[in-house]
Design a protein around this motif. Structure first.
Motif, PDB file in Angstrom:
ATOM      1  N   ARG A 214       0.820  -1.215   0.000  1.00 21.41           N
ATOM      2  CA  ARG A 214       0.000   0.000   0.000  1.00 21.41           C
ATOM      3  C   ARG A 214       0.852   1.264   0.000  1.00 21.41           C
ATOM      4  NH1 ARG A 214      -3.534  -1.584   5.167  1.00 21.41           N
ATOM      5  NH2 ARG A 214      -1.463  -2.387   5.701  1.00 21.41           N
ATOM      6  N   TRP A 215       2.107   1.148   0.456  1.00 21.47           N
ATOM      7  CA  TRP A 215       3.001   2.294   0.541  1.00 21.47           C
ATOM      8  C   TRP A 215       3.797   2.517  -0.743  1.00 21.47           C
ATOM      9  CZ3 TRP A 215       8.507   3.086   1.505  1.00 21.47           C
ATOM     10  CH2 TRP A 215       8.799   4.385   1.922  1.00 21.47           C
ATOM     11  N   ILE A 216       4.058   1.428  -1.479  1.00 24.04           N
ATOM     12  CA  ILE A 216       4.908   1.544  -2.671  1.00 24.04           C
ATOM     13  C   ILE A 216       4.146   1.368  -3.979  1.00 24.04           C
ATOM     14  CG2 ILE A 216       6.962   0.755  -1.444  1.00 24.04           C
ATOM     15  CD1 ILE A 216       6.555  -1.984  -2.748  1.00 24.04           C
ATOM     16  N   THR A 217       2.842   1.106  -3.894  1.00 26.10           N
ATOM     17  CA  THR A 217       2.057   0.872  -5.104  1.00 26.10           C
ATOM     18  C   THR A 217       0.871   1.814  -5.144  1.00 26.10           C
ATOM     19  OG1 THR A 217       2.659  -1.467  -5.009  1.00 26.10           O
ATOM     20  CG2 THR A 217       0.854  -0.867  -6.486  1.00 26.10           C
ATOM     21  N   GLU A 218       0.650   2.403  -6.297  1.00 26.40           N
ATOM     22  CA  GLU A 218      -0.475   3.312  -6.473  1.00 26.40           C
ATOM     23  C   GLU A 218      -1.783   2.559  -6.297  1.00 26.40           C
ATOM     24  OE1 GLU A 218      -2.212   6.470  -9.814  1.00 26.40           O
ATOM     25  OE2 GLU A 218      -0.465   5.197 -10.250  1.00 26.40           O
ATOM     26  N   LYS A 219      -2.706   3.123  -5.540  1.00 27.96           N
ATOM     27  CA  LYS A 219      -3.990   2.477  -5.304  1.00 27.96           C
ATOM     28  C   LYS A 219      -4.813   2.444  -6.578  1.00 27.96           C
ATOM     29  CE  LYS A 219      -4.428   3.643  -0.403  1.00 27.96           C
ATOM     30  NZ  LYS A 219      -5.257   4.313   0.617  1.00 27.96           N
ATOM     31  N   ARG A 220      -5.364   1.283  -6.838  1.00 23.23           N
ATOM     32  CA  ARG A 220      -6.214   1.141  -8.018  1.00 23.23           C
ATOM     33  C   ARG A 220      -7.466   0.378  -7.635  1.00 23.23           C
ATOM     34  NH1 ARG A 220      -1.712  -1.051 -12.356  1.00 23.23           N
ATOM     35  NH2 ARG A 220      -0.366   0.788 -12.324  1.00 23.23           N
ATOM     36  N   LYS A 221      -8.478   0.595  -8.389  1.00 23.52           N
ATOM     37  CA  LYS A 221      -9.711  -0.140  -8.145  1.00 23.52           C
ATOM     38  C   LYS A 221      -9.487  -1.602  -8.478  1.00 23.52           C
ATOM     39  CE  LYS A 221     -12.920   3.662  -9.069  1.00 23.52           C
ATOM     40  NZ  LYS A 221     -14.045   4.110  -9.908  1.00 23.52           N
ATOM     41  N   ALA A 222     -10.202  -2.453  -7.783  1.00 22.23           N
ATOM     42  CA  ALA A 222     -10.060  -3.887  -8.011  1.00 22.23           C
ATOM     43  C   ALA A 222     -10.343  -4.246  -9.450  1.00 22.23           C
ATOM     44  CB  ALA A 222     -10.995  -4.679  -7.082  1.00 22.23           C
ATOM     45  N   SER A 223     -11.272  -3.516 -10.082  1.00 15.81           N
ATOM     46  CA  SER A 223     -11.630  -3.815 -11.466  1.00 15.81           C
ATOM     47  C   SER A 223     -10.458  -3.567 -12.394  1.00 15.81           C
ATOM     48  CB  SER A 223     -12.812  -2.946 -11.910  1.00 15.81           C
ATOM     49  OG  SER A 223     -12.512  -1.575 -11.757  1.00 15.81           O
ATOM     50  N   VAL A 224      -9.596  -2.600 -12.057  1.00 17.83           N
ATOM     51  CA  VAL A 224      -8.428  -2.343 -12.882  1.00 17.83           C
ATOM     52  C   VAL A 224      -7.391  -3.435 -12.673  1.00 17.83           C
ATOM     53  CG1 VAL A 224      -6.523  -0.739 -13.309  1.00 17.83           C
ATOM     54  CG2 VAL A 224      -8.815   0.144 -12.849  1.00 17.83           C
ATOM     55  N   GLU A 225      -7.222  -3.846 -11.407  1.00 23.57           N
ATOM     56  CA  GLU A 225      -6.234  -4.867 -11.098  1.00 23.57           C
ATOM     57  C   GLU A 225      -6.542  -6.176 -11.796  1.00 23.57           C
ATOM     58  OE1 GLU A 225      -6.247  -5.131  -6.910  1.00 23.57           O
ATOM     59  OE2 GLU A 225      -5.164  -3.267  -6.595  1.00 23.57           O
ATOM     60  N   THR A 226      -7.793  -6.483 -11.957  1.00 22.86           N
ATOM     61  CA  THR A 226      -8.150  -7.744 -12.575  1.00 22.86           C
ATOM     62  C   THR A 226      -8.318  -7.633 -14.067  1.00 22.86           C
ATOM     63  OG1 THR A 226     -10.468  -7.257 -12.092  1.00 22.86           O
ATOM     64  CG2 THR A 226      -9.293  -8.651 -10.524  1.00 22.86           C
ATOM     65  N   GLY A 227      -8.066  -6.463 -14.620  1.00 20.39           N
ATOM     66  CA  GLY A 227      -8.120  -6.301 -16.059  1.00 20.39           C
ATOM     67  C   GLY A 227      -9.533  -6.217 -16.593  1.00 20.39           C
ATOM     68  N   THR A 228     -10.484  -5.810 -15.787  1.00 16.45           N
ATOM     69  CA  THR A 228     -11.869  -5.723 -16.225  1.00 16.45           C
ATOM     70  C   THR A 228     -12.377  -4.308 -16.018  1.00 16.45           C
ATOM     71  OG1 THR A 228     -12.732  -6.278 -14.050  1.00 16.45           O
ATOM     72  CG2 THR A 228     -12.270  -8.111 -15.525  1.00 16.45           C
ATOM     73  N   THR A 229     -13.565  -4.033 -16.458  1.00 15.83           N
ATOM     74  CA  THR A 229     -14.211  -2.741 -16.224  1.00 15.83           C
ATOM     75  C   THR A 229     -15.428  -2.973 -15.360  1.00 15.83           C
ATOM     76  OG1 THR A 229     -15.614  -2.950 -18.185  1.00 15.83           O
ATOM     77  CG2 THR A 229     -13.449  -1.937 -18.493  1.00 15.83           C
ATOM     78  N   GLU A 230     -15.893  -1.909 -14.757  1.00 20.42           N
ATOM     79  CA  GLU A 230     -17.046  -2.042 -13.860  1.00 20.42           C
ATOM     80  C   GLU A 230     -18.251  -2.671 -14.566  1.00 20.42           C
ATOM     81  OE1 GLU A 230     -17.328  -1.644 -10.752  1.00 20.42           O
ATOM     82  OE2 GLU A 230     -15.435  -0.713 -10.257  1.00 20.42           O
ATOM     83  N   LYS A 231     -18.430  -2.370 -15.847  1.00 23.33           N
ATOM     84  CA  LYS A 231     -19.595  -2.865 -16.573  1.00 23.33           C
ATOM     85  C   LYS A 231     -19.469  -4.338 -16.934  1.00 23.33           C
ATOM     86  CE  LYS A 231     -20.865   1.607 -18.596  1.00 23.33           C
ATOM     87  NZ  LYS A 231     -21.092   2.357 -19.854  1.00 23.33           N
ATOM     88  N   SER A 232     -18.234  -4.848 -16.910  1.00 24.12           N
ATOM     89  CA  SER A 232     -18.051  -6.227 -17.364  1.00 24.12           C
ATOM     90  C   SER A 232     -17.687  -7.182 -16.232  1.00 24.12           C
ATOM     91  CB  SER A 232     -16.946  -6.267 -18.432  1.00 24.12           C
ATOM     92  OG  SER A 232     -15.708  -5.874 -17.868  1.00 24.12           O
ATOM     93  N   LEU A 233     -17.936  -6.774 -14.983  1.00 23.51           N
ATOM     94  CA  LEU A 233     -17.643  -7.647 -13.862  1.00 23.51           C
ATOM     95  C   LEU A 233     -18.629  -8.811 -13.822  1.00 23.51           C
ATOM     96  CD1 LEU A 233     -16.755  -5.071 -11.102  1.00 23.51           C
ATOM     97  CD2 LEU A 233     -15.215  -6.632 -12.265  1.00 23.51           C
ATOM     98  N   HIS A 234     -18.083  -9.990 -13.705  1.00 23.65           N
ATOM     99  CA  HIS A 234     -18.912 -11.197 -13.692  1.00 23.65           C
ATOM    100  C   HIS A 234     -18.655 -11.975 -12.416  1.00 23.65           C
ATOM    101  CE1 HIS A 234     -19.213 -10.237 -17.960  1.00 23.65           C
ATOM    102  NE2 HIS A 234     -17.899 -10.304 -18.038  1.00 23.65           N
ATOM    103  N   ILE A 235     -19.547 -12.875 -12.103  1.00 22.46           N
ATOM    104  CA  ILE A 235     -19.339 -13.736 -10.946  1.00 22.46           C
ATOM    105  C   ILE A 235     -18.467 -14.914 -11.376  1.00 22.46           C
ATOM    106  CG2 ILE A 235     -20.446 -15.195  -9.216  1.00 22.46           C
ATOM    107  CD1 ILE A 235     -22.949 -13.479  -9.514  1.00 22.46           C
ATOM    108  N   ILE A 236     -17.387 -15.105 -10.664  1.00 20.21           N
ATOM    109  CA  ILE A 236     -16.449 -16.183 -10.957  1.00 20.21           C
ATOM    110  C   ILE A 236     -16.439 -17.152  -9.781  1.00 20.21           C
ATOM    111  CG2 ILE A 236     -14.085 -16.777 -11.601  1.00 20.21           C
ATOM    112  CD1 ILE A 236     -15.472 -14.911 -13.598  1.00 20.21           C
ATOM    113  N   ILE A 237     -16.508 -18.435 -10.082  1.00 16.78           N
ATOM    114  CA  ILE A 237     -16.415 -19.473  -9.050  1.00 16.78           C
ATOM    115  C   ILE A 237     -15.047 -20.149  -9.171  1.00 16.78           C
ATOM    116  CG2 ILE A 237     -17.354 -21.635  -8.164  1.00 16.78           C
ATOM    117  CD1 ILE A 237     -20.043 -20.852  -9.402  1.00 16.78           C
ATOM    118  N   THR A 238     -14.293 -20.171  -8.088  1.00 17.48           N
ATOM    119  CA  THR A 238     -13.032 -20.912  -8.083  1.00 17.48           C
ATOM    120  C   THR A 238     -13.196 -22.127  -7.176  1.00 17.48           C
ATOM    121  OG1 THR A 238     -12.073 -19.684  -6.211  1.00 17.48           O
ATOM    122  CG2 THR A 238     -11.725 -18.781  -8.429  1.00 17.48           C
TER     123      THR A 238
END
Length: 436
Positions: A214-238
């Motif tokens: 958190r100190w050395i990395t710029e904060k990003r939304k989870a949707s950016v980290e996972t390579g998706t956009t808010e409109k394309s978030l899907h439910i994933i089962i692992t």
């Protein structure tokens, strides 16, 4: 990355170099031999007027020069910043070694127990510094960079080249010791102990540095980290699963019930395309670490990130992680294994399932459904589960099967697959309503 985060990373790297130097100083002061990477410089300092730190500077500058004929012009141009940083790092690190040797000059362990204690303290300090250096990920010391250049030139596994490089230095140190001092000095059992211990300790302490992210990395939304956009978030089962618990079968049932894609064995072909690794190798080695201890030793002191590693295991893990992100961005799906729960841990719409079963249930499934000979079934179950556990622990730093990491832990032996399927389906439908 913003400038302030880059500055913080360099600051972290500087601290890590000083800690590394202190660890080397403690190991050296134990008088049981020094670490493999500093064996030549320590022995050379024993019969010349130059200090250990000064010899470190000389040797590392030699590595910088030797790298040039092994690199193409394109490689040098693309990596010029990292190449030139070696020179600055070399002078700073050599100075730090001499400073740390001066700071603990009065430390003179006499008994063998006190020497061993001093050695172990040094190994821990060195491991702490290395783990911090890897976390900073902004520069490389000349020895590491030299190994990387050799690995790229000859397309060899970085870890094995590093191991060979370190022990070549030890052999050179031994030769120098006999040639100039008439006996074996500076290389002893402590050299071997340091070589065997530092890597595993690095692996153990690395997960505790996650708070630094958190100190050395710029904060990003989870949707950016996972390579998706808010409109394309899907439910994933692992689905993580013990061998013989029916995790793949559960995935098939969920795929049919929910009408979404299942990815399991398909990963072998996809990973082969992504990584360039032969499918036969992937099928044989996927989700296993042949020797957990050896893997840690090979990774000791490596500042090479897994994305740049030449280890087939690391390349495969990175390739499969990238595939998982891509699949998550394409639509709802079910992913079996591959540390997917960890890879997608920041994904907002994730259902993490862990399947296990009692010994008799897994034994029956393996012998009847998987056609494993009855006399070999229990051994095979233990072997595969051990491989899955060590693979997960090595690449995530987390405990495989820890119930705190999952949304559902299902005993398919007592519940049955249909009940397990109903439970996951119910949670999926609930998340569907919440996401709309």
């Amino acid at each position: 990355m913003q400038n302030k985060y880059i500055i913080r990373r360099y600051f972290l790297f500087v601290i890590a170099l000083f800690i590394n130097a202190m660890g080397i100083a403690y190991i050296t002061k134990a008088a049981l031999g020094t670490s493999p990477i500093t064996s030549v410089t320590y022995v050379a300092s024993m019969f010349t007027p130059f200090s250990m730190g000064q010899w470190t500077i000389i040797l590392n500058l030699l590595f910088v020069v030797l790298e040039l004929p092994l690199m193409t012009r394109r490689q040098l141009k693309n990596d010029m910043r990292m190449y030139l940083l070696q020179i600055i790092v070399t002078f700073f690190f050599g100075t730090c070694i001499d400073l740390c040797m001066y700071l603990i000059q009065d430390l003179t362990p006499v008994t063998y127990l006190s020497k061993i204690t001093n050695l172990l303290v040094g190994c821990i300090i060195l491991a702490i510094g290395i783990a911090l250096e890897v976390k900073a990920d902004v520069a490389m010391m000349a020895g590491e960079y030299f190994v990387r250049v050799i690995s790229l030139k000859f397309r060899k596994d970085f870890g094995y080249v590093k191991l060979g490089f370190d022990w070549t230095l030890v052999l050179i140190a031994i030769a120098l010791s006999f040639s100039f001092m008439g006996g074996l000095y500076g290389v002893r059992e402590g050299t071997v102990i340091a070589a065997l211990l530092v890597g595993p300790i690095v692996h153990f302490v690395s997960p505790y540095y996650r708070f630094i992210d958190r100190w050395i990395t710029e904060k990003r939304k989870a949707s950016v980290e996972t390579g998706t956009t808010e409109k394309s978030l899907h439910i994933i089962i692992t689905i993580a699963r013990e061998y013989g618990s029916g995790g793949h079968l559960l995935g098939e049932m969920l795929s049919k019930e929910l009408g979404i894609k299942l990815y399991d064995k398909e990963f072998i072909h996809l990973a082969a395309q992504k990584s360039g690794i032969d499918e036969t190798y992937i099928r044989k080695n996927e989700q296993s670490i042949p020797s957990f201890w050896l893997k840690c030793i090979l990774a000791a002191g490596s500042e090479t990130s897994r994305e740049r590693s030449l280890s087939p295991d690391d390349v495969l893990f990175v390739a499969e992680s990238n595939i998982i992100h891509e699949l998550a961005s394409q639509g709802p799906c079910i992913i079996v294994g591959r540390c997917a729960d960890y890879v997608l841990q920041n994904y907002p719409h994730l259902i993490k399932v862990f399947c296990y079963a009692d010994a008799e249930s897994t034994y029956r499934r393996c012998t009847k459904e998987y056609s494993i000979p009855a006399d070999k079934a229990r051994t095979e179950i233990n072997r595969i589960n051990r491989n899955r556990s060590t693979h997960y622990e090595y690449y995530t730093g987390e405990k495989w099967g820890d119930p705190h990491r999952y949304d559902l832990t299902l005993n398919t032996g007592s519940l049955g697959l249909q009940t397990a399927c109903d439970l996951v389906t119910g949670l999926y439908r609930k998340k569907e309503k919440e996401s709309h």
